[in-house]
Design an enzyme around this catalytic site. Sequence first.
Site, PDB file in Angstrom:
ATOM      1  N   TYR A 150     -18.540  40.164  21.151  1.00  0.00           N
ATOM      2  CA  TYR A 150     -18.008  38.811  21.390  1.00  0.00           C
ATOM      3  C   TYR A 150     -18.737  37.785  20.515  1.00  0.00           C
ATOM      4  O   TYR A 150     -18.109  36.927  19.884  1.00  0.00           O
ATOM      5  CB  TYR A 150     -18.182  38.487  22.873  1.00  0.00           C
ATOM      6  CG  TYR A 150     -17.567  37.184  23.320  1.00  0.00           C
ATOM      7  CD1 TYR A 150     -16.195  37.049  23.471  1.00  0.00           C
ATOM      8  CD2 TYR A 150     -18.373  36.086  23.632  1.00  0.00           C
ATOM      9  CE1 TYR A 150     -15.630  35.850  23.910  1.00  0.00           C
ATOM     10  CE2 TYR A 150     -17.826  34.894  24.075  1.00  0.00           C
ATOM     11  CZ  TYR A 150     -16.451  34.782  24.212  1.00  0.00           C
ATOM     12  OH  TYR A 150     -15.909  33.598  24.643  1.00  0.00           O
ATOM     13  N   LYS A 161     -17.199  35.309  17.644  1.00  0.00           N
ATOM     14  CA  LYS A 161     -17.243  33.852  17.775  1.00  0.00           C
ATOM     15  C   LYS A 161     -18.057  33.202  16.649  1.00  0.00           C
ATOM     16  O   LYS A 161     -17.760  32.083  16.226  1.00  0.00           O
ATOM     17  CB  LYS A 161     -17.798  33.467  19.155  1.00  0.00           C
ATOM     18  CG  LYS A 161     -16.876  33.874  20.309  1.00  0.00           C
ATOM     19  CD  LYS A 161     -15.496  33.240  20.177  1.00  0.00           C
ATOM     20  CE  LYS A 161     -14.588  33.482  21.350  1.00  0.00           C
ATOM     21  NZ  LYS A 161     -13.263  32.871  21.179  1.00  0.00           N
ATOM     22  N   SER A 218     -17.578  29.785  20.779  1.00  0.00           N
ATOM     23  CA  SER A 218     -18.339  29.844  22.038  1.00  0.00           C
ATOM     24  C   SER A 218     -19.803  29.575  21.739  1.00  0.00           C
ATOM     25  O   SER A 218     -20.291  29.867  20.641  1.00  0.00           O
ATOM     26  CB  SER A 218     -18.203  31.235  22.656  1.00  0.00           C
ATOM     27  OG  SER A 218     -19.184  31.430  23.647  1.00  0.00           O
ATOM     28  N   ARG A 229      -3.217  30.625  30.599  1.00  0.00           N
ATOM     29  CA  ARG A 229      -4.281  30.550  31.612  1.00  0.00           C
ATOM     30  C   ARG A 229      -5.469  29.769  31.059  1.00  0.00           C
ATOM     31  O   ARG A 229      -5.578  29.544  29.850  1.00  0.00           O
ATOM     32  CB  ARG A 229      -4.739  31.964  31.988  1.00  0.00           C
ATOM     33  CG  ARG A 229      -3.656  32.768  32.672  1.00  0.00           C
ATOM     34  CD  ARG A 229      -4.176  34.084  33.222  1.00  0.00           C
ATOM     35  NE  ARG A 229      -4.391  35.088  32.182  1.00  0.00           N
ATOM     36  CZ  ARG A 229      -5.580  35.594  31.855  1.00  0.00           C
ATOM     37  NH1 ARG A 229      -6.666  35.203  32.466  1.00  0.00           N
ATOM     38  NH2 ARG A 229      -5.671  36.502  30.895  1.00  0.00           N
TER      39      ARG A 229
HETATM   40  P1  NDP Z   1      -8.576  33.451  29.936  1.00  0.00           P
HETATM   41  O1  NDP Z   1      -8.918  34.883  30.072  1.00  0.00           O
HETATM   42  O2  NDP Z   1      -8.544  32.593  31.142  1.00  0.00           O
HETATM   43  O3  NDP Z   1      -7.154  33.310  29.182  1.00  0.00           O
HETATM   44  C1  NDP Z   1      -6.963  33.954  27.966  1.00  0.00           C
HETATM   45  C2  NDP Z   1      -5.607  33.600  27.386  1.00  0.00           C
HETATM   46  O4  NDP Z   1      -5.487  34.271  26.120  1.00  0.00           O
HETATM   47  C3  NDP Z   1      -4.450  34.068  28.239  1.00  0.00           C
HETATM   48  O5  NDP Z   1      -3.359  33.179  28.090  1.00  0.00           O
HETATM   49  C4  NDP Z   1      -4.112  35.422  27.625  1.00  0.00           C
HETATM   50  O6  NDP Z   1      -2.772  35.806  27.825  1.00  0.00           O
HETATM   51  C5  NDP Z   1      -4.348  35.153  26.160  1.00  0.00           C
HETATM   52  N1  NDP Z   1      -4.632  36.356  25.405  1.00  0.00           N
HETATM   53  C6  NDP Z   1      -5.682  37.184  25.535  1.00  0.00           C
HETATM   54  N2  NDP Z   1      -5.596  38.190  24.656  1.00  0.00           N
HETATM   55  C7  NDP Z   1      -4.465  37.967  23.943  1.00  0.00           C
HETATM   56  C8  NDP Z   1      -3.828  38.649  22.879  1.00  0.00           C
HETATM   57  N3  NDP Z   1      -4.343  39.774  22.348  1.00  0.00           N
HETATM   58  N4  NDP Z   1      -2.681  38.143  22.381  1.00  0.00           N
HETATM   59  C9  NDP Z   1      -2.142  37.009  22.913  1.00  0.00           C
HETATM   60  N5  NDP Z   1      -2.709  36.323  23.908  1.00  0.00           N
HETATM   61  C10 NDP Z   1      -3.845  36.798  24.418  1.00  0.00           C
HETATM   62  O7  NDP Z   1      -9.582  32.879  28.828  1.00  0.00           O
HETATM   63  P2  NDP Z   1     -10.392  31.500  28.793  1.00  0.00           P
HETATM   64  O8  NDP Z   1      -9.484  30.372  29.038  1.00  0.00           O
HETATM   65  O9  NDP Z   1     -11.601  31.656  29.597  1.00  0.00           O
HETATM   66  O10 NDP Z   1     -10.864  31.480  27.263  1.00  0.00           O
HETATM   67  C11 NDP Z   1     -10.079  30.889  26.241  1.00  0.00           C
HETATM   68  C12 NDP Z   1     -10.876  30.889  24.950  1.00  0.00           C
HETATM   69  O11 NDP Z   1     -12.092  30.161  25.153  1.00  0.00           O
HETATM   70  C13 NDP Z   1     -11.285  32.273  24.465  1.00  0.00           C
HETATM   71  O12 NDP Z   1     -11.245  32.324  23.072  1.00  0.00           O
HETATM   72  C14 NDP Z   1     -12.706  32.399  24.964  1.00  0.00           C
HETATM   73  O13 NDP Z   1     -13.444  33.313  24.191  1.00  0.00           O
HETATM   74  C15 NDP Z   1     -13.199  30.979  24.790  1.00  0.00           C
HETATM   75  N6  NDP Z   1     -14.328  30.627  25.605  1.00  0.00           N
HETATM   76  C16 NDP Z   1     -14.264  30.734  26.979  1.00  0.00           C
HETATM   77  C17 NDP Z   1     -15.364  30.382  27.739  1.00  0.00           C
HETATM   78  C18 NDP Z   1     -15.347  30.457  29.230  1.00  0.00           C
HETATM   79  O14 NDP Z   1     -16.403  30.222  29.835  1.00  0.00           O
HETATM   80  N7  NDP Z   1     -14.243  30.735  29.871  1.00  0.00           N
HETATM   81  C19 NDP Z   1     -16.601  29.918  27.107  1.00  0.00           C
HETATM   82  C20 NDP Z   1     -16.559  29.836  25.665  1.00  0.00           C
HETATM   83  C21 NDP Z   1     -15.451  30.188  24.963  1.00  0.00           C
HETATM   84  P3  NDP Z   1      -2.429  37.021  28.858  1.00  0.00           P
HETATM   85  O15 NDP Z   1      -2.852  36.519  30.202  1.00  0.00           O
HETATM   86  O16 NDP Z   1      -0.950  37.184  28.732  1.00  0.00           O
HETATM   87  O17 NDP Z   1      -3.236  38.197  28.386  1.00  0.00           O
END
Ligand code: NDP
Length: 248
Positions: A156, A160, A143, A17
Amino acid sequence: MDVDLDGYSVLVTGGTRGIGRAIVQEFAEAGARVAFTYRSSTSEAEALVNELEEQGTDALSLQGDVADTDVAQSHVDAVVDRWETLDVLVNNAGITRDGLMLRLTEEDWDAVLDTNLKGVFNFSKAAYRPMMRSGGSIINISSVVGTNGNAGQTNYAASKAGIVGFSKSLAKELGSRDVTVNVVAPGYVKTDMTDELDDDTRKSILDTVPLDRLAEPREIAESVLFLASPAADYITGHVLHVNGGMSM
Ligand code: NDP
């Protein structure tokens, strides 16, 4: 982005995702072989593998929790067994469990630190030996909150900010082995994570972003692709801020 990574093998954690999915697609378009992990989104993972294979990409999905050390080792082993090398590791998987300090529970703290920081340690450690043999790049997703802090996100922000110190240290350890370690620090990006924000919070965030909009996941993915490309061969220990000017 016009980058040719034909023959590269890439592993992206949390690839089903949001930003991770965009990173997977970006590497696939650059011609790489792409493995990605997820925790529970099995149907999304299957659909993504089908989509990638239809585009002619050699793709692999791997289920498991990044916080589990054995899972990380088995995922890296699966990539090396299939493609012999691991050229690029993108530690992207991350979660939030927000709350003001007085209400934040030990469970909230552990869940976020285990996923966001221990997960990065687990996968980097598993990738250490294969990358020492043939070089490579590790890109960790931090982040803007890790730099600026944010009320309600002590867990968080700690995870980060920890990624930054971790990455700079590992960059120093692995530089002589032709392995680069860099960080991409996004601002706010349009994903499921930010869909949870209410309108007031979203407006107050936009007031701090000179470009006056959230980022598209693709805009983060392109920075990751750049850091994995030969154009970035002499860049290591760097934090690339991709935040629309939110923090300068
Ligand atoms: P999403 O919530 O959209 O997607 C997260 C993804 O990580 C999913 O594929 C999920 O899989 C997987 N995931 C979560 N926990 C685990 C776990 N314990 N083990 C394996 N897979 C896991 O997140 P974003 O795309 O928004 O964020 C991605 C990264 O970017 C993160 O590190 C976030 O902190 C960082 N970030 C995001 C920002 C934002 O505004 N969105 C801003 C700054 C940083 P599943 O669905 O199967 O759980």
